[in-house]
Structure formats: structure tokens, C-alpha cells
Design a protein around this motif. Structure first.
Motif, PDB file in Angstrom:
ATOM      1  N   PHE A  86       0.908  -1.128  -0.151  1.00  0.00           N
ATOM      2  CA  PHE A  86       0.067  -0.054   0.010  1.00  0.00           C
ATOM      3  C   PHE A  86       0.883   1.356  -0.121  1.00  0.00           C
ATOM      4  CE2 PHE A  86      -3.572  -2.766   1.612  1.00  0.00           C
ATOM      5  CZ  PHE A  86      -4.546  -2.137   0.615  1.00  0.00           C
ATOM      6  N   HIS A  87       1.922   1.286   0.814  1.00  0.00           N
ATOM      7  CA  HIS A  87       2.746   2.344   0.939  1.00  0.00           C
ATOM      8  C   HIS A  87       3.192   2.565  -0.488  1.00  0.00           C
ATOM      9  CE1 HIS A  87       5.672   5.452   2.095  1.00  0.00           C
ATOM     10  NE2 HIS A  87       6.676   4.577   1.680  1.00  0.00           N
ATOM     11  N   GLN A  88       4.036   1.596  -1.219  1.00  0.00           N
ATOM     12  CA  GLN A  88       4.558   1.907  -2.349  1.00  0.00           C
ATOM     13  C   GLN A  88       3.465   2.299  -3.731  1.00  0.00           C
ATOM     14  OE1 GLN A  88       7.619   1.923  -1.285  1.00  0.00           O
ATOM     15  NE2 GLN A  88       8.469   0.974  -3.174  1.00  0.00           N
ATOM     16  N   PHE A  89       2.328   2.212  -3.324  1.00  0.00           N
ATOM     17  CA  PHE A  89       1.277   2.465  -4.279  1.00  0.00           C
ATOM     18  C   PHE A  89       0.593   3.986  -4.079  1.00  0.00           C
ATOM     19  CE2 PHE A  89      -0.185  -2.209  -5.157  1.00  0.00           C
ATOM     20  CZ  PHE A  89       0.852  -2.085  -6.135  1.00  0.00           C
ATOM     21  N   GLY A  90       1.395   4.514  -2.860  1.00  0.00           N
ATOM     22  CA  GLY A  90       0.919   5.894  -2.575  1.00  0.00           C
ATOM     23  C   GLY A  90      -0.129   6.103  -1.439  1.00  0.00           C
ATOM     24  N   SER A  91      -0.526   5.020  -0.604  1.00  0.00           N
ATOM     25  CA  SER A  91      -1.357   5.105   0.428  1.00  0.00           C
ATOM     26  C   SER A  91      -0.406   5.669   1.598  1.00  0.00           C
ATOM     27  CB  SER A  91      -2.164   3.969   0.825  1.00  0.00           C
ATOM     28  OG  SER A  91      -2.727   3.447  -0.220  1.00  0.00           O
ATOM     29  N   LYS A  92      -1.345   6.241   2.695  1.00  0.00           N
ATOM     30  CA  LYS A  92      -0.687   6.685   3.750  1.00  0.00           C
ATOM     31  C   LYS A  92      -1.061   5.435   4.865  1.00  0.00           C
ATOM     32  CE  LYS A  92       0.731   8.542   7.588  1.00  0.00           C
ATOM     33  NZ  LYS A  92       2.061   8.621   7.926  1.00  0.00           N
ATOM     34  N   VAL A  93       0.139   4.687   5.001  1.00  0.00           N
ATOM     35  CA  VAL A  93      -0.338   3.571   6.013  1.00  0.00           C
ATOM     36  C   VAL A  93       0.142   3.648   7.443  1.00  0.00           C
ATOM     37  CG1 VAL A  93       0.746   1.016   6.175  1.00  0.00           C
ATOM     38  CG2 VAL A  93       0.418   2.249   3.772  1.00  0.00           C
ATOM     39  N   THR A  94      -0.799   3.132   8.126  1.00  0.00           N
ATOM     40  CA  THR A  94      -0.671   2.866   9.706  1.00  0.00           C
ATOM     41  C   THR A  94      -0.676   1.669  10.176  1.00  0.00           C
ATOM     42  OG1 THR A  94      -1.289   5.279  10.102  1.00  0.00           O
ATOM     43  CG2 THR A  94      -1.171   3.989  12.021  1.00  0.00           C
ATOM     44  N   VAL A  95       0.401   0.946  10.489  1.00  0.00           N
ATOM     45  CA  VAL A  95       0.283  -0.393  11.312  1.00  0.00           C
ATOM     46  C   VAL A  95      -0.063  -0.167  12.955  1.00  0.00           C
ATOM     47  CG1 VAL A  95       1.516  -2.577  11.737  1.00  0.00           C
ATOM     48  CG2 VAL A  95       1.809  -1.415   9.544  1.00  0.00           C
ATOM     49  N   VAL A  96      -1.007  -0.977  13.050  1.00  0.00           N
ATOM     50  CA  VAL A  96      -1.287  -0.978  14.324  1.00  0.00           C
ATOM     51  C   VAL A  96      -1.029  -2.448  15.275  1.00  0.00           C
ATOM     52  CG1 VAL A  96      -3.433  -0.787  16.104  1.00  0.00           C
ATOM     53  CG2 VAL A  96      -3.400   0.791  14.081  1.00  0.00           C
ATOM     54  N   ASN A  97      -0.369  -2.491  16.209  1.00  0.00           N
ATOM     55  CA  ASN A  97      -0.075  -3.897  16.650  1.00  0.00           C
ATOM     56  C   ASN A  97      -0.183  -3.661  18.306  1.00  0.00           C
ATOM     57  OD1 ASN A  97       1.135  -6.337  16.959  1.00  0.00           O
ATOM     58  ND2 ASN A  97       3.348  -5.683  16.792  1.00  0.00           N
ATOM     59  N   ARG A  98      -0.816  -4.891  18.526  1.00  0.00           N
ATOM     60  CA  ARG A  98      -1.275  -5.075  20.181  1.00  0.00           C
ATOM     61  C   ARG A  98      -0.112  -5.217  20.914  1.00  0.00           C
ATOM     62  NH1 ARG A  98      -4.425 -10.800  20.446  1.00  0.00           N
ATOM     63  NH2 ARG A  98      -2.771 -12.033  19.556  1.00  0.00           N
ATOM     64  N   SER A  99       1.180  -5.738  20.360  1.00  0.00           N
ATOM     65  CA  SER A  99       2.311  -5.961  21.139  1.00  0.00           C
ATOM     66  C   SER A  99       3.164  -4.821  20.653  1.00  0.00           C
ATOM     67  CB  SER A  99       2.993  -7.342  20.842  1.00  0.00           C
ATOM     68  OG  SER A  99       3.598  -7.380  19.576  1.00  0.00           O
ATOM     69  N   ASP A 100       4.512  -5.049  21.314  1.00  0.00           N
ATOM     70  CA  ASP A 100       5.624  -4.011  21.046  1.00  0.00           C
ATOM     71  C   ASP A 100       6.508  -4.225  19.877  1.00  0.00           C
ATOM     72  OD1 ASP A 100       6.911  -5.663  22.624  1.00  0.00           O
ATOM     73  OD2 ASP A 100       7.567  -4.631  24.115  1.00  0.00           O
TER      74      ASP A 100
ATOM     75  N   LEU B 184      11.883  -2.634  10.636  1.00  0.00           N
ATOM     76  CA  LEU B 184      11.296  -1.367  11.253  1.00  0.00           C
ATOM     77  C   LEU B 184      11.732  -0.215  11.069  1.00  0.00           C
ATOM     78  CD1 LEU B 184       8.838  -0.462  13.277  1.00  0.00           C
ATOM     79  CD2 LEU B 184      10.336  -1.021  15.208  1.00  0.00           C
ATOM     80  N   HIS B 185      12.978  -0.067  11.060  1.00  0.00           N
ATOM     81  CA  HIS B 185      13.925   1.030  10.988  1.00  0.00           C
ATOM     82  C   HIS B 185      13.515   1.760   9.261  1.00  0.00           C
ATOM     83  CE1 HIS B 185      16.882   4.083  10.810  1.00  0.00           C
ATOM     84  NE2 HIS B 185      17.483   3.503   9.459  1.00  0.00           N
ATOM     85  N   ILE B 186      13.711   0.410   8.447  1.00  0.00           N
ATOM     86  CA  ILE B 186      13.451   1.027   7.256  1.00  0.00           C
ATOM     87  C   ILE B 186      12.072   1.400   6.649  1.00  0.00           C
ATOM     88  CG2 ILE B 186      13.675  -0.004   4.814  1.00  0.00           C
ATOM     89  CD1 ILE B 186      15.903  -1.772   5.619  1.00  0.00           C
ATOM     90  N   SER B 187      11.036   0.703   7.440  1.00  0.00           N
ATOM     91  CA  SER B 187       9.787   1.115   7.053  1.00  0.00           C
ATOM     92  C   SER B 187       9.413   2.510   7.649  1.00  0.00           C
ATOM     93  CB  SER B 187       8.886  -0.124   7.878  1.00  0.00           C
ATOM     94  OG  SER B 187       8.909  -1.321   7.320  1.00  0.00           O
ATOM     95  N   LEU B 188      10.105   2.804   8.848  1.00  0.00           N
ATOM     96  CA  LEU B 188       9.769   4.032   9.481  1.00  0.00           C
ATOM     97  C   LEU B 188      10.557   5.224   8.409  1.00  0.00           C
ATOM     98  CD1 LEU B 188      10.456   3.260  13.216  1.00  0.00           C
ATOM     99  CD2 LEU B 188       8.204   3.917  12.328  1.00  0.00           C
ATOM    100  N   THR B 189      11.493   4.834   8.077  1.00  0.00           N
ATOM    101  CA  THR B 189      12.221   5.878   7.198  1.00  0.00           C
ATOM    102  C   THR B 189      11.547   6.137   5.890  1.00  0.00           C
ATOM    103  OG1 THR B 189      14.452   4.981   7.910  1.00  0.00           O
ATOM    104  CG2 THR B 189      14.529   6.448   5.982  1.00  0.00           C
ATOM    105  N   LYS B 190      10.792   5.108   5.294  1.00  0.00           N
ATOM    106  CA  LYS B 190      10.134   5.212   4.177  1.00  0.00           C
ATOM    107  C   LYS B 190       8.695   6.027   4.403  1.00  0.00           C
ATOM    108  CE  LYS B 190      11.233   0.902   2.098  1.00  0.00           C
ATOM    109  NZ  LYS B 190      11.856   1.057   0.791  1.00  0.00           N
ATOM    110  N   GLY B 191       8.334   6.216   5.723  1.00  0.00           N
ATOM    111  CA  GLY B 191       7.241   6.794   5.945  1.00  0.00           C
ATOM    112  C   GLY B 191       6.123   5.843   6.579  1.00  0.00           C
ATOM    113  N   ILE B 192       6.010   4.711   6.678  1.00  0.00           N
ATOM    114  CA  ILE B 192       5.014   3.986   7.269  1.00  0.00           C
ATOM    115  C   ILE B 192       5.056   4.058   8.919  1.00  0.00           C
ATOM    116  CG2 ILE B 192       4.097   1.578   7.874  1.00  0.00           C
ATOM    117  CD1 ILE B 192       5.754   0.902   5.098  1.00  0.00           C
TER     118      ILE B 192
END
Length: 448
Positions: free
Chosen positions: A186-200, A215-223
């Protein structure tokens, strides 16, 4: 007269189709029932169409990077409907091939729901009853949907392949491989993505170094990631958006919410109680090492047993069952040292023990070797995204007991490397192998 078969398979997914084909090749009279589409989760709504979306998503970065390689690309745009429909057409083609495989092996296909009646009887949705000396259940699993208010407004991975349009904002519930894969897509297709996880943490069970790097790369990309958070309520707004009432993070408004919170065995309404088949946790069918249930003529393979939910495992279980039951062989599936991949951006691939598992098993003397580098393509593209490879080595006999990788084409590279781990090769044997240069894979034999 009632039709009778040597083998009746309920579920025409990867495991069921393989079992039916192999049993028929051994001379058995075989039938298979499928209420939806032949091919199962992997072909119809899982691995195959998802991987095609992954390929499509990669072009977003490739089109950015190509300028550094001398290519000038004019104005570009993305047409979701075109990709969606092309993927659907490919799924249709593959389903046709699965039909052909069954038909060419003289397997009778019932395109309807089947359930156990008890004994050796199977009831079909059409009202017909058939009998079989051996029954195999291979109905797979389905996405788990939590019990929250407004859940009917959520979607699962099954639904992504049929979306009429891309959501501009999407929340993804879960931290496993499905959640992270669709987050990248979804991120690569241009959507604003928020991942919600019940754990840490994300990707529980994978090596910690790989999880942290993704996680580091995904955050850098804007997820965006919201940890230790859950959904309390989903409300559909008048204009079509969804208002998410959250616990653990701020409420949010999105256009779609995708639940990727695990998969549960499809054992509801199969007549298992009538047949006396014993179930285990989460409704999974309990089987022995030969995939036999507590009822001696009823077997089960694949995700419905909840042993390891991977397509290649279902195929091997189905094949081993058919060879043993109808081919006069004695075959069991080794569920150890199984390679796996996360087709995230970039992908992760893993086989064997994680560093943590090895230390628990062998103590702190476990050896690890890592290579942290930028792929050559990323260097010239001026993309500051680093790959990470890790070897986990037994402290006493030098065996490589685990390989973990994150980086471009990691799953393609790991498939061959997994053979070495399965065979028990040593770190010294890796070192003795001449590097294939220049490749990313050469890092596996250059770690010192």
C-alpha cells in the motif's frame, strides 16, 4: 446408486490437489470437493496474487532509481484497476491449470461444499451422498476477525485483491508477515499506511536483528507504527471514511482498515463432531505424524491442522499422505528447519534457529557472523537502505544452524542457502566456497 471412491478430498487447495493427484497416480479412484475455487488460498487469494502485487509495488522505487542509471522517464502514473484486473486474470489462468491437472489424472471434481456425515459418508450441498474408504480434509484456514463493534466495515487480505480503488489512508491491524507485506504494498502504491500492533514488536519469531532493521527501514520510508494499541470501535462516516476509536493510541480516520491478525482453521460446519474427529487449539484438527486423525480412515493436511501454515508444507503433507496410504510407502514430513520469507519492502528470508533460539539451546558461546552493507544497486541509486545478513553457528561443531537475511531478493538467495543449513554444513565449508562476484549473495561466504 451412491458413488463410492477410494479417496475423497474435501478442499481443493495446494495440499488437497497434490494429495488427489498423487493418490490417483497410484491407481486410486479419487474425488475432490471445493465450494469456492480450485487452487485454495495460495493461488486464489494468497501467495500468488500477493506476490504479483509486490512486483507491481517495486516499480515505484525502480522508477525513481532508474534516473541515476541514465534512464529518463516522462510523466508516470499508477492505475490500480489495471494491475488488479491483470492479477485477477492470472489467477483465473492458474485456476484453469489446476482444473486440468485434476481432470488429466481422472479426479472427479465436485464444485460444491462437502461435509462429513459419520462413518464413511460425505454429504454434498446438492443433496447427494457419496462414500469413500479414505477421507482427507484439506480445507485450509481463514483470516481471523476480532470481535469489535463495527468489524463489518473492516477488510481482510482476501478482499484486497478486489478493492474498487486504492484507499488514500489505510490502517493495518497486526504485526505479522501479512501485515508487513501489505504495509509495503500500500505504501508503494501511494497510500498513507499506519500499522497497529497490540504488542511492542513486529514479526514475532523472526530474528531480532531482521525485525529491527525492517522496522527502521519502514519508518524511514514513511510507514507509521502504533504499538501496544488495539481497536475499540469502527464507525463509517457519511462521506465513506472510517473513524477508528483506539485504545493505546490516538483515534484516527482512514479510508480502509485491513485486519491481518492471524488465520484460524476452517473446521466450522464440516461435520467433524458427527464423525468423531478430535480438535485441538483454535479448532485445528489433531493429527499424528502421518496426518491421520483419531478416526483411522480420516486424515487432514495443511493449514486446517495448524502445524505450520505454509503452502509448501501443505503440498509435502498431501504428497506424503498419498504415497503412504496408496503408494505402499512410508513417508512422513520433517517439519524442522523450514525456510520462510516475508515479502516486505525489502524482503526478509530466514531458515533455522534465530540467534536467541540458538543461545537458549546452546548457551552464550553461540557464534554469529553478520554482514551489514548497501547493495550495489542502492549505492548508485543513492538510496540509503542497508541489507543485513546473519549466520548463526553452533559453538561446538561449527554447523551453521541459522541464516537470516533482509535485503533485495533475500528469499531468492536463501532458497539455495537453506539446503546448506538442512544438510548441516559448517561455517568452514561456507568459507571454503569461492564467492560469486559481484553479487549480494557472496556475502554469505565472506563473513569472518
Amino acid at each position: 446408486m451412491t458413488q463410492h471412491f477410494d479417496l475423497f478430498v474435501i478442499g481443493a487447495g495446494s495440499g488437497g490437489v497434490r494429495a488427489a493427484r498423487i493418490a490417483a497416480s497410484h491407481g486410486a479412484k479419487v474425488a475432490i470437493a471445493e465450494e469456492y475455487r480450485v487452487g485454495g488460498t495460495c493461488v486464489i487469494r494468497g501467495c500468488v496474487p500477493k506476490k504479483l502485487l509486490v512486483y507491481g509495488a517495486h516499480f515505484a522505487e525502480d522508477l525513481e532509481d532508474c534516473a541515476r542509471f541514465g534512464w529518463e522517464i516522462g510523466e508516470k502514473s499508477f492505475d490500480w484497476a489495471k494491475l488488479r484486473d491483470n492479477v485477477a486474470a492470472e489467477v483465473d489462468r492458474l485456476e484453469g491449470l489446476y482444473h486440468q491437472t485434476l481432470e488429466s489424472n481422472d479426479v472427479t471434481i465436485f464444485e460444491e461444499r462437502a461435509r462429513l456425515k459419520g462413518g464413511k459418508e460425505i454429504a454434498l450441498a446438492s443433496g447427494e451422498t457419496v462414500t469413500a474408504d479414505t477421507i482427507l480434509i484439506a480445507v485450509g484456514a481463514r483470516p481471523n476477525m476480532p470481535d469489535i463493534e463495527g468489524i463489518e466495515h473492516g477488510i481482510t487480505s482476501n478482499d484486497v485483491f478486489h478493492l474498487p480503488k486504492l484507499p488514500k489512508r489505510v490502517a493495518i491491524a497486526g504485526g505479522g508477515y501479512i501485515a508487513n507485506e501489505f504495509a509495503g504494498i500500500f505504501h508503494q502504491f501511494g497510500s498513507k499506511v499506519t500499522v497497529v500492533n497490540r504488542s511492542d514488536q513486529i514479526l514475532r519469531g523472526y530474528d531480532e536483528s531482521m525485525r529491527e532493521r525492517l522496522l527502521h527501514i519502514s519508518l524511514t520510508k514513511g510507514i507509521d507504527f502504533k504499538f501496544n494499541s488495539t481497536f475499540k470501535k469502527i464507525e463509517k462516516q457519511d462521506e465513506g471514511s472510517l473513524l477508528l476509536t483506539m485504545d493505546g493510541c490516538d483515534d484516527m480516520e482512514v479510508d480502509a482498515v485491513l485486519f491481518a491478525t492471524g488465520r484460524v482453521p476452517n473446521t466450522d460446519e464440516l461435520g467433524l463432531d458427527d464423525a468423531g474427529v478430535e480438535l485441538g487449539e483454535r479448532g485445528a484438527i489433531k493429527v499424528d505424524e502421518y496426518s491421520c486423525t483419531n478416526v483411522d480412515h480420516i486424515f487432514a493436511v495443511g493449514d486446517v491442522t495448524d502445524r505450520i501454515q505454509l503452502t509448501p508444507i501443505a503440498i509435502r503433507e498431501g504428497h506424503a499422505f498419498a504415497d503412504t496410504r496408496f503408494g505402499g510407502m512410508d513417508r512422513k514430513v520433517d517439519h524442522g528447519c523450514i525456510p520462510s520469507a516475508v515479502f516486505s519492502h525489502p524482503p526478509i528470508a530466514s531458515v533455522g534457529m534465530t540467534e536467541s533460539e540458538a543461545r537458549q539451546a546452546f548457551g552464550n558461546q553461540v557464534k554469529t557472523y553478520t554482514s551489514d552493507f548497501r547493495a550495489m544497486k542502492n549505492v548508485l541509486a543513492n538510496r540509503n537502505e542497508r541489507s543485513l545478513y546473519k549466520l548463526v553457528v553452533h559453538p561446538l561443531d561449527d554447523r551453521v544452524v541459522g541464516i537470516h537475511m533482509i535485503g533485495p531478493e533475500a528469499p531468492e538467495i536463501l532458497q539455495a542457502a537453506a539446503i546448506a543449513v538442512k544438510a548441516g554444513l559448517t561455517k568452514a565449508q561456507f568459507d571454503d566456497t569461492v564467492a560469486l562476484h559481484p553479487t549480494m549473495a557472496e556475502e554469505l561466504v565472506l563473513m569472518r
